[in-house]
Design an enzyme around this catalytic site. Sequence first.
Site, PDB file in Angstrom:
ATOM      1  N   TRP A 197       0.867  -1.179   0.000  1.00  0.00           N
ATOM      2  CA  TRP A 197       0.000   0.000   0.000  1.00  0.00           C
ATOM      3  C   TRP A 197       0.906   1.232   0.000  1.00  0.00           C
ATOM      4  O   TRP A 197       1.868   1.292   0.768  1.00  0.00           O
ATOM      5  CB  TRP A 197      -0.928   0.048   1.221  1.00  0.00           C
ATOM      6  CG  TRP A 197      -1.628   1.377   1.260  1.00  0.00           C
ATOM      7  CD1 TRP A 197      -2.639   1.779   0.436  1.00  0.00           C
ATOM      8  CD2 TRP A 197      -1.298   2.501   2.080  1.00  0.00           C
ATOM      9  NE1 TRP A 197      -2.969   3.085   0.701  1.00  0.00           N
ATOM     10  CE2 TRP A 197      -2.174   3.559   1.699  1.00  0.00           C
ATOM     11  CE3 TRP A 197      -0.361   2.734   3.088  1.00  0.00           C
ATOM     12  CZ2 TRP A 197      -2.134   4.818   2.306  1.00  0.00           C
ATOM     13  CZ3 TRP A 197      -0.325   3.995   3.685  1.00  0.00           C
ATOM     14  CH2 TRP A 197      -1.196   5.018   3.295  1.00  0.00           C
ATOM     15  N   GLU A 255      -2.969  -2.892  -2.603  1.00  0.00           N
ATOM     16  CA  GLU A 255      -4.127  -2.299  -1.908  1.00  0.00           C
ATOM     17  C   GLU A 255      -4.406  -0.893  -2.432  1.00  0.00           C
ATOM     18  O   GLU A 255      -3.539  -0.017  -2.381  1.00  0.00           O
ATOM     19  CB  GLU A 255      -3.824  -2.245  -0.398  1.00  0.00           C
ATOM     20  CG  GLU A 255      -4.914  -1.582   0.430  1.00  0.00           C
ATOM     21  CD  GLU A 255      -4.559  -1.488   1.918  1.00  0.00           C
ATOM     22  OE1 GLU A 255      -3.408  -1.837   2.296  1.00  0.00           O
ATOM     23  OE2 GLU A 255      -5.421  -1.054   2.697  1.00  0.00           O
ATOM     24  N   LYS A 310      -6.732   2.790  -2.719  1.00  0.00           N
ATOM     25  CA  LYS A 310      -7.337   3.738  -1.783  1.00  0.00           C
ATOM     26  C   LYS A 310      -8.030   4.839  -2.568  1.00  0.00           C
ATOM     27  O   LYS A 310      -7.672   5.122  -3.711  1.00  0.00           O
ATOM     28  CB  LYS A 310      -6.250   4.315  -0.865  1.00  0.00           C
ATOM     29  CG  LYS A 310      -6.791   5.147   0.268  1.00  0.00           C
ATOM     30  CD  LYS A 310      -5.855   5.161   1.456  1.00  0.00           C
ATOM     31  CE  LYS A 310      -6.358   6.157   2.490  1.00  0.00           C
ATOM     32  NZ  LYS A 310      -5.763   5.981   3.789  1.00  0.00           N
ATOM     33  N   ASP A 350      -9.776  -2.848   1.129  1.00  0.00           N
ATOM     34  CA  ASP A 350      -9.872  -2.330   2.500  1.00  0.00           C
ATOM     35  C   ASP A 350     -11.236  -1.663   2.642  1.00  0.00           C
ATOM     36  O   ASP A 350     -11.592  -0.793   1.834  1.00  0.00           O
ATOM     37  CB  ASP A 350      -8.722  -1.331   2.731  1.00  0.00           C
ATOM     38  CG  ASP A 350      -8.693  -0.755   4.138  1.00  0.00           C
ATOM     39  OD1 ASP A 350      -9.749  -0.312   4.619  1.00  0.00           O
ATOM     40  OD2 ASP A 350      -7.608  -0.708   4.751  1.00  0.00           O
ATOM     41  N   HIS A 364     -11.663   2.148   2.130  1.00  0.00           N
ATOM     42  CA  HIS A 364     -11.029   2.809   0.988  1.00  0.00           C
ATOM     43  C   HIS A 364     -11.957   3.054  -0.199  1.00  0.00           C
ATOM     44  O   HIS A 364     -11.509   3.099  -1.344  1.00  0.00           O
ATOM     45  CB  HIS A 364      -9.810   1.991   0.539  1.00  0.00           C
ATOM     46  CG  HIS A 364      -8.689   2.039   1.527  1.00  0.00           C
ATOM     47  ND1 HIS A 364      -7.446   1.515   1.291  1.00  0.00           N
ATOM     48  CD2 HIS A 364      -8.623   2.577   2.774  1.00  0.00           C
ATOM     49  CE1 HIS A 364      -6.669   1.702   2.351  1.00  0.00           C
ATOM     50  NE2 HIS A 364      -7.367   2.338   3.253  1.00  0.00           N
ATOM     51  N   HIS A 383      -8.709  -6.084   3.934  1.00  0.00           N
ATOM     52  CA  HIS A 383      -8.407  -5.398   5.175  1.00  0.00           C
ATOM     53  C   HIS A 383      -9.757  -5.012   5.737  1.00  0.00           C
ATOM     54  O   HIS A 383     -10.375  -4.051   5.266  1.00  0.00           O
ATOM     55  CB  HIS A 383      -7.588  -4.125   4.940  1.00  0.00           C
ATOM     56  CG  HIS A 383      -6.110  -4.342   5.001  1.00  0.00           C
ATOM     57  ND1 HIS A 383      -5.214  -3.320   4.882  1.00  0.00           N
ATOM     58  CD2 HIS A 383      -5.383  -5.476   5.194  1.00  0.00           C
ATOM     59  CE1 HIS A 383      -3.986  -3.823   4.987  1.00  0.00           C
ATOM     60  NE2 HIS A 383      -4.067  -5.113   5.171  1.00  0.00           N
ATOM     61  N   ASP A 419     -12.002   7.302   6.311  1.00  0.00           N
ATOM     62  CA  ASP A 419     -11.231   6.075   6.517  1.00  0.00           C
ATOM     63  C   ASP A 419     -10.610   6.111   7.917  1.00  0.00           C
ATOM     64  O   ASP A 419      -9.400   6.184   8.080  1.00  0.00           O
ATOM     65  CB  ASP A 419     -10.153   5.983   5.424  1.00  0.00           C
ATOM     66  CG  ASP A 419      -9.322   4.724   5.542  1.00  0.00           C
ATOM     67  OD1 ASP A 419      -9.828   3.724   6.072  1.00  0.00           O
ATOM     68  OD2 ASP A 419      -8.155   4.746   5.101  1.00  0.00           O
ATOM     69  N   ASP A 479     -10.599   3.951  10.411  1.00  0.00           N
ATOM     70  CA  ASP A 479     -10.024   2.727  10.978  1.00  0.00           C
ATOM     71  C   ASP A 479     -10.485   2.458  12.403  1.00  0.00           C
ATOM     72  O   ASP A 479      -9.674   2.158  13.282  1.00  0.00           O
ATOM     73  CB  ASP A 479      -8.484   2.759  10.880  1.00  0.00           C
ATOM     74  CG  ASP A 479      -8.018   2.680   9.433  1.00  0.00           C
ATOM     75  OD1 ASP A 479      -8.191   1.634   8.811  1.00  0.00           O
ATOM     76  OD2 ASP A 479      -7.503   3.691   8.915  1.00  0.00           O
ATOM     77  N   ASP A 491      -7.571  -4.272   9.723  1.00  0.00           N
ATOM     78  CA  ASP A 491      -6.812  -3.016   9.659  1.00  0.00           C
ATOM     79  C   ASP A 491      -7.586  -1.929  10.388  1.00  0.00           C
ATOM     80  O   ASP A 491      -8.386  -1.222   9.777  1.00  0.00           O
ATOM     81  CB  ASP A 491      -6.560  -2.634   8.187  1.00  0.00           C
ATOM     82  CG  ASP A 491      -5.603  -1.452   8.061  1.00  0.00           C
ATOM     83  OD1 ASP A 491      -5.014  -1.055   9.081  1.00  0.00           O
ATOM     84  OD2 ASP A 491      -5.450  -0.928   6.937  1.00  0.00           O
TER      85      ASP A 491
HETATM   86  C1  LIG Z   1      -0.927   0.615   8.217  1.00  0.00           C
HETATM   87  C2  LIG Z   1      -1.647   0.000   7.045  1.00  0.00           C
HETATM   88  O1  LIG Z   1      -0.844  -0.673   6.205  1.00  0.00           O
HETATM   89  C3  LIG Z   1      -2.420   0.999   6.317  1.00  0.00           C
HETATM   90  O2  LIG Z   1      -3.506   1.244   7.192  1.00  0.00           O
HETATM   91  C4  LIG Z   1      -2.976   0.637   4.942  1.00  0.00           C
HETATM   92  O3  LIG Z   1      -3.260  -0.714   4.838  1.00  0.00           O
HETATM   93  C5  LIG Z   1      -4.156   1.471   4.779  1.00  0.00           C
HETATM   94  O4  LIG Z   1      -5.239   0.963   4.857  1.00  0.00           O
HETATM   95  C6  LIG Z   1      -3.982   2.915   4.569  1.00  0.00           C
HETATM   96  O5  LIG Z   1      -5.181   3.586   4.636  1.00  0.00           O
HETATM   97 MN   LIG Z   2      -5.546  -1.167   4.782  1.00  0.00          MN
END
Ligand SMILES: C[C@H](O)[C@H](O)[C@@H](O)C(=O)CO
Ligand SMILES: [Mn+2]
Length: 417
Positions: free
Chosen positions: A184, A225, A227, A258, A261, A285, A293, A295, A325
Amino acid sequence: MSVNENFLLVKKQYEKWGISIDNAFEQLKSVPISIHCWQGDDITGFEVEEQELSGGIDVTGDYPGKATTPEELRSDLEKALSLIPGSHKVNLHAIYAETDGQKIDRNELEPKHFENWVNWAKKMNVGLDFNPTLFSHPKAADGLTLAHPDKQIRDFWIEHCIRSRQIGEYFGKELGQPALTNIWIPDGFKDIPSDRLTPRKRLKESLDAIFAADVDESLNVDAVESKLFGIGSEAYVVGSHEFYMGYAMKNNKLCLLDSGHYHPTEVISNKISALLLFHDKLALHVSRPVRWDSDHVVILDDELREIGLEIVRNNALDKVMIGLDFFDASINRVAAWTIGTRNMIKSLLYALLLPNDHLKQLQDEGNFTERLALMEEFKTYPFGAVWDYYCEQMGVPSQEKWLDQVKEYEKAVLSQR
Ligand SMILES: C[C@H](O)[C@H](O)[C@@H](O)C(=O)CO
Ligand SMILES: [Mn+2]
């Protein structure tokens, strides 16, 4: 009533639909979830010269007890793993290398810098996955890495990614199960680009160079990955979904989806069946975006249930590599891992306990009334009693009993840091 008695009572309710709980448990046991190490230390890592988190991602909160050494991080992971049913994997980033106090730049990393992790993984009987870290570094300060106009910077990150794949290969060899190495990158622009194509051409060339390096695919599997946007890359991200979907398909790599994303109403659950028609495998993810985003820790919400259902209904438990993630520093970090991972497993169990063949048949017959009625009624079937029994069978606490153990650990260990 004991967990066992409760289970024996509710089992019959599933059996009348021809659902075998034993079969569900057998399948569930075989699914490893890749637990991301970075929830334990707010993505800080152990580099000798600690860098501020960059790449357009952010961790908020200052809950006490964050891990600051590899030993602390592994100890916290051990606690979380002891509360999660099943055998799983741990997902590392390159910034978690251990270099004995020596400054080793990312383009110099070698498998030996992860030897402690491998020894620990053997002891814990877990697999390892890997990620090159293309952020939190002076050479990523302007938000560009593999798509940078400066060839020297691109070459630095290409080398880092090649070495990361070799580290993944080493994990695969040592641990007897292939590692997933996921790339990523944060590359993008805050404002409207005058040229969207050239950075994407550069990224494509960089990826080609990374994947040209010979790495044994039976030991290391590559993923990319995408985004939609990040902080500071709101207008344009080079590695968009379409870019990586095309790249992965053409080059036989895994597309990693993810959950945070995509556009706010776009869900990854709806992409799984489409991608599986064109790819043997894909990676996830699983995260929880709240307005962006963000998380957040994964909860058992509609989308998580739908992700579980799509994996199960498409017979894809061995085709979708499930990783997590999320990173929340406002709550106990061991609890965050435990809550999120248990929820991921719950979503799979929930899906395994639905009369999926019957529901498919109803759809083919155009019987949408019964399809909706059953799907809704099953939401309040006594799923919790089956989950509690599964936890006890797997030797981990059922219901909220795990919380007491986290509290004890916090008192004895985290609060002493
Ligand atoms: C730390 C991760 O690799 C990172 O979150 C990545 O996977 C991601 O999702 C960035 O938005
Ligand atoms: Mn991710």
